[in-house]
Design an enzyme around this catalytic site. Structure first.
Site, PDB file in Angstrom:
ATOM      1  N   ILE A  74       0.878  -1.164   0.000  1.00 29.31           N
ATOM      2  CA  ILE A  74       0.000   0.000   0.000  1.00 29.31           C
ATOM      3  C   ILE A  74       0.915   1.213   0.000  1.00 29.31           C
ATOM      4  O   ILE A  74       1.876   1.279   0.776  1.00 29.31           O
ATOM      5  CB  ILE A  74      -0.957   0.008   1.217  1.00 29.31           C
ATOM      6  CG1 ILE A  74      -1.834   1.267   1.184  1.00 29.31           C
ATOM      7  CG2 ILE A  74      -0.230  -0.131   2.532  1.00 29.31           C
ATOM      8  CD1 ILE A  74      -2.933   1.283   2.252  1.00 29.31           C
ATOM      9  N   SER A  75       0.647   2.144  -0.900  1.00 33.30           N
ATOM     10  CA  SER A  75       1.509   3.310  -1.046  1.00 33.30           C
ATOM     11  C   SER A  75       1.461   4.207   0.184  1.00 33.30           C
ATOM     12  O   SER A  75       0.553   4.121   1.012  1.00 33.30           O
ATOM     13  CB  SER A  75       1.097   4.117  -2.282  1.00 33.30           C
ATOM     14  OG  SER A  75       1.348   3.408  -3.458  1.00 33.30           O
ATOM     15  N   ALA A  76       2.454   5.078   0.269  1.00 32.38           N
ATOM     16  CA  ALA A  76       2.499   6.062   1.349  1.00 32.38           C
ATOM     17  C   ALA A  76       1.358   7.062   1.208  1.00 32.38           C
ATOM     18  O   ALA A  76       0.883   7.328   0.097  1.00 32.38           O
ATOM     19  CB  ALA A  76       3.836   6.793   1.317  1.00 32.38           C
TER      20      ALA A  76
END
Length: 240
Positions: A74-76
């Site tokens: 999951i991206s930042a």
């Protein structure tokens, strides 16, 4: 400030890892540092609690990507905010949005909140276990009523082929890096629509693709990024 690789760009970390433990505070920090400039984006990210969508809730509000298993991340938060900002004009109530590589369902839920019950939000993810867990996450979030109303769903499929059933889309987001822009996604983009996709192998750029009224496209590079590859399910599970 600390520099780090996120689920996108090499960026400044705007806060220390232990300083944020609330979703609203995370959003306010992104606003204070100019990452979020739209009230609509801020409202969506405040409504959809990131803590519901990550494997380690104690680190949910840290500006860093997280592994979610299956060689996916999951991206930042800043990358999610950036993509929401880039697509904001194509995420108005009643519009249609496709989220390719929907993962935990976090950004899918944000999209759905922005287009509302009059719109349509479709997530596509080729790992069935992630589809199942993402639907549980979404149903525990502010986007849950949209699932019940039928305006939000996540499907098992090869995102490189898009999801033709509800095309054309006003907005398409891709959460993994393609070696080149898939033609199917351009075909499923509505005239006036926008596609945001990381492109490249070792070196990647976040591309913004706008479809003109005559069907032609305009492409620009927004920033350098680092994403996991957009590939087949088998290659992803092997970690290729």
């Amino acid at each position: 400030m600390v520099f780090l690789f996120c689920g996108g760009d090499v960026v400044k970390q705007f806060w220390s890892p232990n300083s944020i433990n609330k979703n609203k505070a995370m959003v306010e920090n992104l606003q204070n540092h100019g990452v979020i400039t739209s009230d609509e984006v801020a409202k969506a990210m405040e409504a959809v609690d990131r803590g519901v969508f990550v494997p380690d809730p104690s680190s949910a509000y840290v500006d860093s990507p997280m592994s979610i298993g299956y060689n996916a991340t999951i991206s930042a938060p800043h990358m999610h905010a950036m993509c929401l900002q880039l697509l904001e004009k194509n995420l108005k109530p009643g519009m249609r949005v496709l989220d390719v590589g929907s993962g935990t369902g976090y950004l899918t839920a944000c999209f759905a909140v922005m287009v509302g019950p009059e719109g349509r939000c479709v997530g596509v993810e080729h790992i069935p276990e992630l589809v199942a867990s993402s639907m549980k996450n979404i149903e525990a979030s502010a986007a849950s009523p949209l699932v019940k109303q039928g305006s939000l769903a996540v499907h098992v499929g090869d995102g490189r082929q898009g999801w033709a059933e509800f095309a054309p889309y006003d907005a398409i987001h891709v959460g993994a890096a393609a070696p080149e822009i898939p033609e199917a996604l351009i075909d499923q983009l509505k005239p006036g629509g926008r596609l945001v996709i990381p492109v490249g192998n070792i070196f990647q750029d976040l591309k913004v693709v706008d479809k003109n009224s005559d069907g032609s496209v305009s492409i620009k590079s927004e920033t350098s990024v680092r994403y996991v590859p957009l590939t087949s399910r088998e290659a992803q599970l092997r970690g290729d």
